[in-house]
Scaffold this motif. Structure first.
Motif, PDB file in Angstrom:
ATOM      1  N   ALA A 132     163.315 -43.792  78.024  1.00 23.75           N
ATOM      2  CA  ALA A 132     162.683 -42.480  78.218  1.00 23.75           C
ATOM      3  C   ALA A 132     161.225 -42.506  77.782  1.00 23.75           C
ATOM      4  N   LEU A 133     160.942 -43.196  76.668  1.00 21.65           N
ATOM      5  CA  LEU A 133     159.554 -43.285  76.196  1.00 21.65           C
ATOM      6  C   LEU A 133     158.689 -44.059  77.184  1.00 21.65           C
ATOM      7  N   LEU A 134     159.240 -45.109  77.780  1.00 22.14           N
ATOM      8  CA  LEU A 134     158.487 -45.871  78.779  1.00 22.14           C
ATOM      9  C   LEU A 134     158.254 -45.026  80.027  1.00 22.14           C
ATOM     10  N   ALA A 135     159.258 -44.254  80.440  1.00 17.05           N
ATOM     11  CA  ALA A 135     159.080 -43.353  81.579  1.00 17.05           C
ATOM     12  C   ALA A 135     157.977 -42.341  81.296  1.00 17.05           C
ATOM     13  N   ALA A 136     157.952 -41.834  80.066  1.00 19.72           N
ATOM     14  CA  ALA A 136     156.910 -40.865  79.688  1.00 19.72           C
ATOM     15  C   ALA A 136     155.529 -41.499  79.745  1.00 19.72           C
ATOM     16  N   ARG A 137     155.424 -42.748  79.314  1.00 20.00           N
ATOM     17  CA  ARG A 137     154.128 -43.430  79.366  1.00 20.00           C
ATOM     18  C   ARG A 137     153.687 -43.673  80.810  1.00 20.00           C
ATOM     19  N   ILE A 138     154.643 -43.984  81.672  1.00 18.13           N
ATOM     20  CA  ILE A 138     154.312 -44.171  83.096  1.00 18.13           C
ATOM     21  C   ILE A 138     153.772 -42.868  83.676  1.00 18.13           C
ATOM     22  N   LEU A 139     154.448 -41.756  83.400  1.00 17.17           N
ATOM     23  CA  LEU A 139     153.986 -40.456  83.892  1.00 17.17           C
ATOM     24  C   LEU A 139     152.652 -40.085  83.257  1.00 17.17           C
ATOM     25  N   GLY A 140     152.478 -40.429  81.986  1.00 15.04           N
ATOM     26  CA  GLY A 140     151.260 -40.081  81.272  1.00 15.04           C
ATOM     27  C   GLY A 140     150.022 -40.764  81.800  1.00 15.04           C
ATOM     28  N   ALA A 141     150.186 -41.824  82.587  1.00 12.21           N
ATOM     29  CA  ALA A 141     149.023 -42.490  83.180  1.00 12.21           C
ATOM     30  C   ALA A 141     148.263 -41.560  84.107  1.00 12.21           C
ATOM     31  N   SER A 142     148.958 -40.583  84.703  1.00  7.59           N
ATOM     32  CA  SER A 142     148.297 -39.654  85.622  1.00  7.59           C
ATOM     33  C   SER A 142     148.476 -38.191  85.231  1.00  7.59           C
ATOM     34  N   ASP A 143     149.257 -37.926  84.190  1.00 10.40           N
ATOM     35  CA  ASP A 143     149.522 -36.552  83.756  1.00 10.40           C
ATOM     36  C   ASP A 143     149.086 -36.417  82.297  1.00 10.40           C
TER      37      ASP A 143
END
Length: 566
Positions: free
Chosen positions: A514-525
């Motif tokens: 979940a933390l890795l998914a959040a970091r992926i989304l955080g690249a553009s959000d």
């Protein structure tokens, strides 16, 4: 730019057109009343005062212009045909003449193999003619005026024979009527198309929400529409516009039926309400694209691509003369909100007074920003049943091969909730439901989903097979099986062949997934990134506090007091 553009009409579309023209130093002359919306932001002596339906006024405009275009299609095409020998008329008068008669528009599209609803003209506005039409098309059907109809005016739904008389009376004895086969659509879509001298290009497919037959909201890109339908809608819109004459921007409205069938509803030979979002959301707006097309200036397909998701909300006049200004004062409080007011003076009920646009890295964020403004415009409207606030569209799909994997995923789901990341959970076994797994993974990228977390134990093929069917990032969570320690599941997910990557966390570690998914989304959000940064800061503070206590208490006391509880 050297050429001068003359525009028949000077309302809000002309206002936004000249705003785009000013950036390119393009001179635009408007034919409309003094003080019209467009003339307010274009101060020079080249404008013509009068009606855009008056022949002599049109001739005056043509004499001052190199290219003549229209802000509205309800113009005198005979005069446009006359002046076409002396000035470039775009789009062609033939196109405007065909499109302004909606029945001829449908006939023209069908002649060129473009899908549209079946229609029949009424020889005269009588019940007998309506009976003939209903016998052929079936009931319900739509009775429509062939000319001068817009924003729902000139349309009447005929659900049964009891509606025949009311429909004819509602359309005011109009002699030019036609009946259209009822389209039982699930979504209304629209595509802005740009026809240049040598190509036909399209903006993204958008979803339009209508209220009282007036466009209320536009969502770009269209929500819940697969990439296949998106491409199909754009292709249909380009085919529709491609069979007309001349250059410029066209607004193409269409219906999405069950089974993903598409039908053209109507075409406007000009910039359109459903394309307002392009001003903020695309590198080149529909207005600049129209100017580039009619003046033969360069335009590229990537100029029309979406920078980020966008929602447009029309500002309609309310009960008070300053209702639009009251709304603007509320809207300006919201972040990421762009306000466009049209300079029309006092508001009239239902009149388009302006619009607002919200752009955000994700549709979910754009929806959350826009929702208070939708609530504001809806606050005084009667509701027959309580309505639920729309649920945010999921950004992460969490898939598992069996419901027995769900307990392992629960800590990760808690992290997604903590970060306010909307998600969906599905069971898609790579072995027991291979077709469903392939279908879900293949379609994920055409939805709001940006990342997939896939959990599997044993042979653990689900993460790898999911990655084989989607271009989205996939994070694998090895699940410890009943027999063994989960190493075989871990190695199965890690050892993917070249070209099919799967990010893999340790056994049962859904929190890291979940933390890795959040970091992926955080690249553009940026919102998600800030929540990740806060989580990291909180984790550091927690460890530092433990370090302080350990230092103060000593190892034995600390272990006795804190570690014994674990």
């Amino acid at each position: 730019m050297e050429k001068t553009v003359g525009v028949l009409g000077g309302g809000q579309l002309g206002r936004m057109l000249v705003e785009a023209a000013n950036l390119l130093d393009i001179r635009v002359n408007f034919l409309d009343a003094a003080g019209s919306s467009a003339k307010q932001v274009s101060n020079h002596d080249g404008h013509v005062e009068g009606s855009f339906k008056d022949a002599e006024s049109i001739r005056k405009l043509a004499a001052k212009s190199d290219v003549v275009t229209v802000e509205i299609e309800h113009v005198d095409t005979k005069i446009l045909e006359e002046i076409a020998d002396k000035v470039d008329v775009q789009p062609s008068w033939k196109t405007i003449r065909t499109i302004q008669d909606k029945y001829l528009q449908k006939e023209h599209l069908q002649k060129h193999g473009v899908a549209t609803a079946q229609s029949l003209p009424l020889a005269e506005p009588t019940i007998a003619e309506l009976e003939k039409a209903s016998a052929s098309l079936g009931l319900p059907l739509m009775l429509k005026s062939r000319r001068e109809a817009y924003d729902g005016r000139g349309n009447f739904p005929v659900k049964s024979k009891d509606d025949f008389k009311a429909a004819l009376e509602a359309l005011g004895g109009n002699k030019d009527l036609y009946a259209e086969k009822w389209a039982n659509f699930k979504i209304e879509l629209a595509v802005m198309v740009v026809k240049t001298k040598d190509q036909v290009l399209s903006f993204p497919t958008v979803e339009t929400i209508h209220e009282n037959s007036i466009c209320k909201l536009t969502y770009a890109p269209a929500r819940g529409v697969s990439s296949a339908v998106n491409k199909k809608a754009q292709a249909l819109a380009r085919d529709a516009v491609g069979c007309f004459w001349g250059k410029g921007v066209f607004g193409v409205e269409m219906f999405l039926l069950e089974g993903d069938q598409l039908l053209i509803n109507e075409i406007a030979p000009r910039p359109h309400n459903s394309g307002h979002y392009t001003i903020e959301a695309c590198p080149v707006s529909q207005y600049e694209a129209h100017l580039r097309a009619i003046l033969d200036l360069p335009l590229h397909a990537e100029d029309l691509q979406l920078r980020e998701p966008s929602i447009m909300l029309n500002i309609l006049g309310g009960d008070s003369p300053d209702s639009h200004l009251q709304f603007a004062r509320e809207a300006i409080k919201q972040r990421r909100t762009k306000i466009h007011l049209y300079g029309k003076g006092a508001a009239r009920k239902g009149r388009k007074m302006g619009h607002i646009t919200v752009c955000a890295p994700t549709m979910s964020e754009a929806e959350s920003i826009m929702q208070p403004m939708i609530d504001y415009v809806d606050k005084d409207k009667p509701k027959s049943t309580p309505s639920k606030a729309p649920q945010p569209q999921p950004l992460v799909a969490v898939v598992m091969g069996s419901d027995s994997d769900l307990p392992v995923l629960q800590p990760g789901l808690a992290i997604l909730r903590k970060f306010n990341i909307p998600y969906t959970t599905r069971i898609t076994s790579a072995h027991r439901t291979p077709s469903w797994m392939a279908e879900y993974a293949s379609n994920a990228s055409s939805t709001s989903i940006k990342c997939i977390i896939a959990a599997a134990g044993g042979a653990a093929h689900l993460p790898g097979m999911t990655a084989a069917y989607t271009p989205l990032p996939v994070i694998g969570v090895p699940v410890k099986p009943t027999i063994g320690d989960g190493t075989d599941s871990l190695l199965s997910i890690c050892n993917m062949p070249k070209g099919v990557p799967v990010a893999t966390v340790s056994v049962n570690n859904s929190i890291n997934a979940a933390l890795l998914a959040a970091r992926i989304l955080g690249a553009s959000d940026m919102g998600v990134r800030q929540r990740v940064e806060q989580y990291m800061a909180d984790s550091e503070a927690e460890v530092r506090e433990k370090d302080r206590k350990l230092d103060d208490m000593g190892a034995d006391s600390y272990a006795a007091k804190f570690l014994a509880k674990k």
